[in-house]
Design a protein around this motif. Sequence first.
Motif, PDB file in Angstrom:
ATOM      1  N   GLN A 200       0.832  -1.206   0.000  1.00  0.00           N
ATOM      2  CA  GLN A 200       0.000   0.000   0.000  1.00  0.00           C
ATOM      3  C   GLN A 200       0.866   1.255   0.000  1.00  0.00           C
ATOM      4  O   GLN A 200       1.727   1.408   0.870  1.00  0.00           O
ATOM      5  CB  GLN A 200      -0.894   0.006   1.249  1.00  0.00           C
ATOM      6  N   LEU A 201       0.629   2.135  -0.947  1.00  0.00           N
ATOM      7  CA  LEU A 201       1.304   3.441  -0.947  1.00  0.00           C
ATOM      8  C   LEU A 201       0.277   4.489  -0.533  1.00  0.00           C
ATOM      9  O   LEU A 201      -0.669   4.784  -1.266  1.00  0.00           O
ATOM     10  CB  LEU A 201       1.900   3.716  -2.329  1.00  0.00           C
ATOM     11  N   THR A 202       0.453   5.030   0.668  1.00  0.00           N
ATOM     12  CA  THR A 202      -0.582   5.876   1.287  1.00  0.00           C
ATOM     13  C   THR A 202      -0.427   7.327   0.847  1.00  0.00           C
ATOM     14  O   THR A 202      -0.144   8.224   1.656  1.00  0.00           O
ATOM     15  CB  THR A 202      -0.523   5.771   2.818  1.00  0.00           C
ATOM     16  N   ASP A 203      -0.670   7.562  -0.447  1.00  0.00           N
ATOM     17  CA  ASP A 203      -0.571   8.934  -0.950  1.00  0.00           C
ATOM     18  C   ASP A 203      -1.658   9.829  -0.365  1.00  0.00           C
ATOM     19  O   ASP A 203      -1.462  11.036  -0.199  1.00  0.00           O
ATOM     20  CB  ASP A 203      -0.581   8.979  -2.486  1.00  0.00           C
ATOM     21  N   ASP A 204      -2.828   9.236  -0.027  1.00  0.00           N
ATOM     22  CA  ASP A 204      -3.873  10.040   0.616  1.00  0.00           C
ATOM     23  C   ASP A 204      -3.415  10.524   1.987  1.00  0.00           C
ATOM     24  O   ASP A 204      -3.620  11.674   2.369  1.00  0.00           O
ATOM     25  CB  ASP A 204      -5.203   9.276   0.699  1.00  0.00           C
ATOM     26  N   GLU A 205      -2.733   9.645   2.728  1.00  0.00           N
ATOM     27  CA  GLU A 205      -2.213  10.044   4.046  1.00  0.00           C
ATOM     28  C   GLU A 205      -1.240  11.206   3.903  1.00  0.00           C
ATOM     29  O   GLU A 205      -1.313  12.189   4.651  1.00  0.00           O
ATOM     30  CB  GLU A 205      -1.496   8.849   4.704  1.00  0.00           C
ATOM     31  N   LYS A 206      -0.311  11.108   2.956  1.00  0.00           N
ATOM     32  CA  LYS A 206       0.683  12.175   2.815  1.00  0.00           C
ATOM     33  C   LYS A 206       0.010  13.489   2.441  1.00  0.00           C
ATOM     34  O   LYS A 206       0.402  14.549   2.912  1.00  0.00           O
ATOM     35  CB  LYS A 206       1.743  11.782   1.780  1.00  0.00           C
ATOM     36  N   TYR A 207      -1.027  13.400   1.594  1.00  0.00           N
ATOM     37  CA  TYR A 207      -1.776  14.620   1.250  1.00  0.00           C
ATOM     38  C   TYR A 207      -2.404  15.236   2.500  1.00  0.00           C
ATOM     39  O   TYR A 207      -2.380  16.458   2.699  1.00  0.00           O
ATOM     40  CB  TYR A 207      -2.852  14.292   0.213  1.00  0.00           C
ATOM     41  N   LEU A 208      -2.965  14.382   3.356  1.00  0.00           N
ATOM     42  CA  LEU A 208      -3.650  14.882   4.550  1.00  0.00           C
ATOM     43  C   LEU A 208      -2.677  15.479   5.571  1.00  0.00           C
ATOM     44  O   LEU A 208      -3.008  16.429   6.275  1.00  0.00           O
ATOM     45  CB  LEU A 208      -4.465  13.763   5.203  1.00  0.00           C
ATOM     46  N   TRP A 209      -1.470  14.903   5.645  1.00  0.00           N
ATOM     47  CA  TRP A 209      -0.552  15.331   6.705  1.00  0.00           C
ATOM     48  C   TRP A 209       0.416  16.432   6.273  1.00  0.00           C
ATOM     49  O   TRP A 209       0.879  17.204   7.090  1.00  0.00           O
ATOM     50  CB  TRP A 209       0.239  14.123   7.233  1.00  0.00           C
ATOM     51  N   LYS A 210       0.747  16.439   4.979  1.00  0.00           N
ATOM     52  CA  LYS A 210       1.794  17.347   4.517  1.00  0.00           C
ATOM     53  C   LYS A 210       1.202  18.469   3.679  1.00  0.00           C
ATOM     54  O   LYS A 210       0.091  18.361   3.175  1.00  0.00           O
ATOM     55  CB  LYS A 210       2.799  16.567   3.653  1.00  0.00           C
ATOM     56  N   ASP A 211       2.004  19.478   3.480  1.00  0.00           N
ATOM     57  CA  ASP A 211       1.588  20.582   2.625  1.00  0.00           C
ATOM     58  C   ASP A 211       1.946  20.243   1.175  1.00  0.00           C
ATOM     59  O   ASP A 211       2.821  20.849   0.577  1.00  0.00           O
ATOM     60  CB  ASP A 211       2.289  21.865   3.090  1.00  0.00           C
ATOM     61  N   LEU A 212       1.278  19.254   0.645  1.00  0.00           N
ATOM     62  CA  LEU A 212       1.548  18.767  -0.716  1.00  0.00           C
ATOM     63  C   LEU A 212       0.233  18.705  -1.479  1.00  0.00           C
ATOM     64  O   LEU A 212      -0.820  18.541  -0.881  1.00  0.00           O
ATOM     65  CB  LEU A 212       2.130  17.351  -0.651  1.00  0.00           C
ATOM     66  N   SER A 213       0.304  18.814  -2.797  1.00  0.00           N
ATOM     67  CA  SER A 213      -0.914  18.666  -3.596  1.00  0.00           C
ATOM     68  C   SER A 213      -1.175  17.190  -3.837  1.00  0.00           C
ATOM     69  O   SER A 213      -0.284  16.343  -3.703  1.00  0.00           O
ATOM     70  CB  SER A 213      -0.752  19.383  -4.932  1.00  0.00           C
ATOM     71  N   LEU A 214      -2.423  16.867  -4.185  1.00  0.00           N
ATOM     72  CA  LEU A 214      -2.766  15.483  -4.510  1.00  0.00           C
ATOM     73  C   LEU A 214      -1.897  14.986  -5.659  1.00  0.00           C
ATOM     74  O   LEU A 214      -1.459  13.830  -5.659  1.00  0.00           O
ATOM     75  CB  LEU A 214      -4.242  15.402  -4.931  1.00  0.00           C
ATOM     76  N   GLU A 215      -1.652  15.870  -6.612  1.00  0.00           N
ATOM     77  CA  GLU A 215      -0.883  15.481  -7.789  1.00  0.00           C
ATOM     78  C   GLU A 215       0.546  15.087  -7.393  1.00  0.00           C
ATOM     79  O   GLU A 215       1.075  14.089  -7.867  1.00  0.00           O
ATOM     80  CB  GLU A 215      -0.846  16.627  -8.806  1.00  0.00           C
ATOM     81  N   ASP A 216       1.166  15.905  -6.509  1.00  0.00           N
ATOM     82  CA  ASP A 216       2.518  15.578  -6.047  1.00  0.00           C
ATOM     83  C   ASP A 216       2.537  14.235  -5.333  1.00  0.00           C
ATOM     84  O   ASP A 216       3.403  13.401  -5.577  1.00  0.00           O
ATOM     85  CB  ASP A 216       3.038  16.669  -5.087  1.00  0.00           C
ATOM     86  N   CYS A 217       1.573  14.042  -4.432  1.00  0.00           N
ATOM     87  CA  CYS A 217       1.555  12.790  -3.672  1.00  0.00           C
ATOM     88  C   CYS A 217       1.440  11.597  -4.616  1.00  0.00           C
ATOM     89  O   CYS A 217       2.083  10.569  -4.422  1.00  0.00           O
ATOM     90  CB  CYS A 217       0.399  12.783  -2.675  1.00  0.00           C
ATOM     91  N   HIS A 218       0.616  11.753  -5.633  1.00  0.00           N
ATOM     92  CA  HIS A 218       0.438  10.631  -6.556  1.00  0.00           C
ATOM     93  C   HIS A 218       1.693  10.410  -7.404  1.00  0.00           C
ATOM     94  O   HIS A 218       2.065   9.268  -7.692  1.00  0.00           O
ATOM     95  CB  HIS A 218      -0.793  10.858  -7.442  1.00  0.00           C
ATOM     96  N   ARG A 219       2.349  11.500  -7.756  1.00  0.00           N
ATOM     97  CA  ARG A 219       3.600  11.363  -8.528  1.00  0.00           C
ATOM     98  C   ARG A 219       4.674  10.659  -7.696  1.00  0.00           C
ATOM     99  O   ARG A 219       5.376   9.764  -8.186  1.00  0.00           O
ATOM    100  CB  ARG A 219       4.084  12.754  -8.961  1.00  0.00           C
ATOM    101  N   TYR A 220       4.778  11.028  -6.407  1.00  0.00           N
ATOM    102  CA  TYR A 220       5.743  10.359  -5.525  1.00  0.00           C
ATOM    103  C   TYR A 220       5.439   8.863  -5.454  1.00  0.00           C
ATOM    104  O   TYR A 220       6.341   8.027  -5.381  1.00  0.00           O
ATOM    105  CB  TYR A 220       5.680  10.957  -4.110  1.00  0.00           C
ATOM    106  N   THR A 221       4.149   8.538  -5.441  1.00  0.00           N
ATOM    107  CA  THR A 221       3.757   7.134  -5.381  1.00  0.00           C
ATOM    108  C   THR A 221       4.339   6.356  -6.552  1.00  0.00           C
ATOM    109  O   THR A 221       4.927   5.288  -6.370  1.00  0.00           O
ATOM    110  CB  THR A 221       2.211   7.036  -5.402  1.00  0.00           C
ATOM    111  N   VAL A 222       4.203   6.908  -7.742  1.00  0.00           N
ATOM    112  CA  VAL A 222       4.696   6.199  -8.924  1.00  0.00           C
ATOM    113  C   VAL A 222       6.218   6.102  -8.873  1.00  0.00           C
ATOM    114  O   VAL A 222       6.800   5.041  -9.154  1.00  0.00           O
ATOM    115  CB  VAL A 222       4.210   6.909 -10.210  1.00  0.00           C
ATOM    116  N   GLU A 223       6.882   7.190  -8.461  1.00  0.00           N
ATOM    117  CA  GLU A 223       8.349   7.159  -8.375  1.00  0.00           C
ATOM    118  C   GLU A 223       8.814   6.165  -7.311  1.00  0.00           C
ATOM    119  O   GLU A 223       9.751   5.408  -7.522  1.00  0.00           O
ATOM    120  CB  GLU A 223       8.902   8.565  -8.079  1.00  0.00           C
TER     121      GLU A 223
END
Lengths: 454, 454
Positions: A200-223
């Motif tokens: 599980q890559l918790t990109d939703d969690e990172k979006y909720l906790w950090k000052d990041l956009s959904l797009e960034d979180c999803h891009r980090y997930t793929v990387e």
Amino acid sequence: MTDCLGDEAGDMTPMDLYEKLTSQGDTVRTLKTEKAAKADIDAAVQLLLKLKVDYKQVTGQDYKTGCPPSECAVSQDNGPAAAAADGEDMVDPWNVSTTNAKGVDYDKLIVRFGSSKIDQELVDRIERVSGQKAHRFLRRGIFFSHRDMHQVLDAYEKNKSFYLYTGRGPSSEALHVGHLIPFIFTKWLQDTFDIPLVIQLTDDEKYLWKDLSLEDCHRYTVENAKDIIACGFDINKTFIFSDLDYMGASPDFYRNVVKVQKHVTFNQVKGIFGFGDSDCIGKIAFPAIQAAPSFSNSFPQIFKGRKDVQCLIPCAIDQDPYFRMTRDVAPRIGYPKPALLHSTFFPALQGAQTKMSASEANSSIFLTDTPKQIKNKVTLKLFYCVISIIIPLIAVLYLCLQDYASGALLTGELKKRLIETLQPMITSHQERRKQVTEETVKQFMTPRPLNFNF
Amino acid sequence: MTDCLGDEAGDMTPMDLYEKLTSQGDTVRTLKTEKAAKADIDAAVQLLLKLKVDYKQVTGQDYKTGCPPSECAVSQDNGPAAAAADGEDMVDPWNVSTTNAKGVDYDKLIVRFGSSKIDQELVDRIERVSGQKAHRFLRRGIFFSHRDMHQVLDAYEKNKSFYLYTGRGPSSEALHVGHLIPFIFTKWLQDTFDIPLVIQLTDDEKYLWKDLSLEDCHRYTVENAKDIIACGFDINKTFIFSDLDYMGASPDFYRNVVKVQKHVTFNQVKGIFGFGDSDCIGKIAFPAIQAAPSFSNSFPQIFKGRKDVQCLIPCAIDQDPYFRMTRDVAPRIGYPKPALLHSTFFPALQGAQTKMSASEANSSIFLTDTPKQIKNKVTLKLFYCVISIIIPLIAVLYLCLQDYASGALLTGELKKRLIETLQPMITSHQERRKQVTEETVKQFMTPRPLNFNF
């Protein structure tokens, strides 16, 4: 930031003191995050400690984060937020810190979390059951604690298989070497027991906790998925998923999220994770999303709708609060409890008191670092931390560290060895990662049957 | 986790008292509803009053429905839960009650909610812009309040279209006649303005709030969809969805849910909905799920990814708290605020003080009732409530009710007229509903493009 100076504790009610303490805790955290001057931090910490003493005098109890005075008397939770109180190590999914320069006391953590130590007997049993030599992370105590591992082996001996679940919060593009630990070990478990794995890559969690956009979180997930795939996972046995994608691609997964959400109260997540009234409702509900992959019917494409396939979760011990909650809920919604194997986490280059963070460029050796950067970091930083990362990774004898500590190994020599081992290791990871195409990532991340019959 | 309450009856905590008070309030209401002996009701009321006095003594505060003691002190919101306190009407998505035998005072509600009255000028303008006679629900004040409807019309006049969003919580298999109100009106809006419509069935909400299984909630959804479809919606313009299905079928929908969840705190939902610490985390996070359909990019299949298509929500006024929250969040996440048209809600057969409930067999005239059941209910029950349901539905002159109230229309004659109008109306709904096949339901509920160009 509230300034707490100048108040007399003597006239204050327990609740006043509690609120002052909570706010002072925030102040300390903010100062640390903002890398304020050391003198400022020290002053703030000292005030915090003083307030704790006052609090104990007034209430007769230890201050516990997230637990106001009236509730503490009956609080039965021994979660990490609570434990941070009396100068003990603070270990939860977002904070790992200790006042002990040697780092977190893991034996104490086992007692506090109520888990079981991975002793020689268990290591031997894993070897017997699997017919394989135990992984060095087991033999060297990198994985040091467990829940219900004997039960998993009992069932496995009776031909009842299980599956693996691990994960990662993608908070930046680059992983550091410490991040590989759970994946390297998980791959060994998968190869050894021949079982499916969900990541599980918790990109939703990172979006909720950090000052990041959904797009960034999803891009980090793929990387991040590329780095994980580069560890060598078998595409026929492994499903990697982004929460942001899979939640919207699997009604069965969402059904399990809602089931967990119905059976956990705000009071409980407050006790376990230290959430407060000013936290967003996304954070408050998130633990259910990390819980859901522990239940096999969250992946009907893999387990054909079966809800009783046992789950084993290899993870760093700071993730345990999620799974204590999950294990509490599981029987109430008709599912087996997931079993766990806990690793230590890997300290940052700045010192043993905190864990490595992917968000700070100088805190770690990253998988994207050039040979020159590796050399500089090992040479210039507090490399004793590096040792605890590198030794398990490269299977250099653990004794090496003791040699160094005892003076038998010279600093220059140790640095040289580390650089020489790290440089090719990371370079070759970078080579493997380059081979991972977008197409391969897509394949790993497509919900699909795996090569198993359940 | 255990709660913080002591269990000695003699030494009651504020929370004990609060719970006793809430339960005693229920007792009084039940006794009144069941028309128990006057002596019994008086005794129960007296105990209620005594408990209120005790409560004030212990907490220093007045007892407030839906607001447990520890939270009242910090409640800063003047939302419905708080407002119910001082003898005002209580109107939120789960409770509608008033101490006024004439029913809820809607003019006061407009002031308290900060919405705008639908006045003759707006009704006239809707007629001008649409080129159609305004629907009788508008002319008769069934839809009586709005937010930003002028803005919607301004844009429409400049050829900027909008879409409709309404919904229902499927708490039982059978709808009652009052449930049709928003759908009948929504169909008129859709036909008049030729715009797409999305209908959310919040089966996840019902699972979280009621003692129902996920399977039951989902089954109710499908059954309710049949009744909704039987209202005559055009399949080329209408998308009906179950949360349990659509959340797991649309990553874009989930992304909007998470966006809202990040921008709403527990403090806020506590103020708006009266949630407390012992509520499950699913309830706490749910408002974001009802908010998400207000944003057009939650439906990329319909709006081709556009995030700026204006949404108009026709709904009963008790749903407004969700959309006040949504309108607060919208600009912060880069979306337009949804506009609203509010209807009154429709009182139960037991009296004007509460709204009809699908969960109580005798509280309403259900769409599944036989002609004989309809006759019995109208003849035997407190039919003045039925009037407020039936008159708008069948377009009998509203004055009729005033005739009756003034004595010009005899009771027997009114009952007869109602029965004669209701029986064929419901029978014909039942006929249309029979035509709705599982296949048709599936078509309506499949995410797909609609016949519009955005």
